[in-house]
Design a protein around this motif. Sequence first.
Motif, PDB file in Angstrom:
ATOM      1  N   ARG A  36     -11.753  11.375  -1.516  1.00 45.87           N
ATOM      2  CA  ARG A  36     -10.770  10.838  -2.435  1.00 45.87           C
ATOM      3  C   ARG A  36      -9.817   9.935  -1.665  1.00 45.87           C
ATOM      4  NH1 ARG A  36      -6.282  14.099  -5.967  1.00 45.87           N
ATOM      5  NH2 ARG A  36      -5.295  14.228  -3.904  1.00 45.87           N
ATOM      6  N   ASP A  52       2.717   2.199 -11.854  1.00 49.67           N
ATOM      7  CA  ASP A  52       2.385   2.389 -13.266  1.00 49.67           C
ATOM      8  C   ASP A  52       2.407   1.087 -14.056  1.00 49.67           C
ATOM      9  OD1 ASP A  52       3.794   5.690 -14.033  1.00 49.67           O
ATOM     10  OD2 ASP A  52       2.053   5.034 -12.879  1.00 49.67           O
ATOM     11  N   ILE A 108      -7.811  -0.549 -12.397  1.00 46.50           N
ATOM     12  CA  ILE A 108      -7.216   0.115 -13.543  1.00 46.50           C
ATOM     13  C   ILE A 108      -6.016  -0.703 -13.994  1.00 46.50           C
ATOM     14  CG2 ILE A 108      -5.812   1.631 -12.049  1.00 46.50           C
ATOM     15  CD1 ILE A 108      -6.196   3.830 -14.217  1.00 46.50           C
ATOM     16  N   GLY A 165      -4.218   1.844 -18.560  1.00 45.92           N
ATOM     17  CA  GLY A 165      -5.232   2.841 -18.235  1.00 45.92           C
ATOM     18  C   GLY A 165      -6.661   2.396 -18.410  1.00 45.92           C
ATOM     19  N   THR A 202     -10.089   0.989 -17.424  1.00 43.75           N
ATOM     20  CA  THR A 202     -10.719   0.983 -16.106  1.00 43.75           C
ATOM     21  C   THR A 202     -11.943   0.077 -16.075  1.00 43.75           C
ATOM     22  OG1 THR A 202     -12.043   2.934 -16.662  1.00 43.75           O
ATOM     23  CG2 THR A 202      -9.933   3.314 -15.563  1.00 43.75           C
ATOM     24  N   THR A 252     -14.405   7.395  -9.630  1.00 43.35           N
ATOM     25  CA  THR A 252     -13.430   7.464 -10.707  1.00 43.35           C
ATOM     26  C   THR A 252     -12.066   7.029 -10.192  1.00 43.35           C
ATOM     27  OG1 THR A 252     -14.599   9.339 -11.723  1.00 43.35           O
ATOM     28  CG2 THR A 252     -12.335   8.928 -12.438  1.00 43.35           C
ATOM     29  N   SER A 284      -7.978   6.684 -10.953  1.00 42.20           N
ATOM     30  CA  SER A 284      -6.992   7.364 -11.791  1.00 42.20           C
ATOM     31  C   SER A 284      -5.603   7.176 -11.191  1.00 42.20           C
ATOM     32  CB  SER A 284      -7.317   8.859 -11.898  1.00 42.20           C
ATOM     33  OG  SER A 284      -7.256   9.480 -10.624  1.00 42.20           O
ATOM     34  N   ARG A 285      -4.611   7.465 -12.011  1.00 43.38           N
ATOM     35  CA  ARG A 285      -3.213   7.357 -11.576  1.00 43.38           C
ATOM     36  C   ARG A 285      -2.578   8.742 -11.482  1.00 43.38           C
ATOM     37  NH1 ARG A 285      -1.031   2.173 -12.100  1.00 43.38           N
ATOM     38  NH2 ARG A 285      -2.200   0.697 -13.399  1.00 43.38           N
ATOM     39  N   VAL A 332      -2.370   5.791  -6.827  1.00 38.50           N
ATOM     40  CA  VAL A 332      -3.641   5.604  -7.527  1.00 38.50           C
ATOM     41  C   VAL A 332      -4.742   6.160  -6.639  1.00 38.50           C
ATOM     42  CG1 VAL A 332      -5.313   3.914  -8.364  1.00 38.50           C
ATOM     43  CG2 VAL A 332      -2.881   3.616  -8.852  1.00 38.50           C
ATOM     44  N   TYR A 333      -5.640   6.916  -7.251  1.00 36.54           N
ATOM     45  CA  TYR A 333      -6.729   7.538  -6.504  1.00 36.54           C
ATOM     46  C   TYR A 333      -8.057   6.863  -6.810  1.00 36.54           C
ATOM     47  CZ  TYR A 333      -3.431  11.409  -5.906  1.00 36.54           C
ATOM     48  OH  TYR A 333      -2.343  12.167  -5.596  1.00 36.54           O
ATOM     49  N   GLN A 358     -11.650   8.564  -6.593  1.00 35.26           N
ATOM     50  CA  GLN A 358     -12.504   9.704  -6.303  1.00 35.26           C
ATOM     51  C   GLN A 358     -13.936   9.202  -6.157  1.00 35.26           C
ATOM     52  OE1 GLN A 358     -11.747  13.091  -5.872  1.00 35.26           O
ATOM     53  NE2 GLN A 358     -13.901  13.236  -5.263  1.00 35.26           N
TER      54      GLN A 358
END
Length: 124
Positions: free
Chosen positions: A19, A30, A51, A55, A57, A68, A70-71, A78-79, A81
Amino acid sequence: QVQVVESGGGLVQPGGSLRLSCAASGFTLDYYAIGWFRQAPGKEREGVSCISSDGTTYYTDSVKGRFTISRAHAKNTVYLQMNSLKPEDSAVYYCAVSTKYYSVPVPYDEYEYWGQGTQVTVSS
């Protein structure tokens, strides 16, 4: 001062997971589109995922179903994965921020802030 920092890279065996994190200081992630890119030796930098602020993607075909994005709002992070990693995923991974482009995918030239990169190596 605006700063973007990636972390989480490392050495992992094929089929493993990592990750990656993209953390920012000086502004709130954001509100903006965030992209992940990667660059392998001798190859051009390529977009992996992004992203939007709402939101939405986007993933490049080679990572769909495995990665994946994500926030983590509270952490201003922000990740990315990454599961089922393959040797061809090995590269330096970069996080980038676009403060002007709101839909995804974001054109490469629209990213204004870049991190220093984190190395991902997938090898047995």
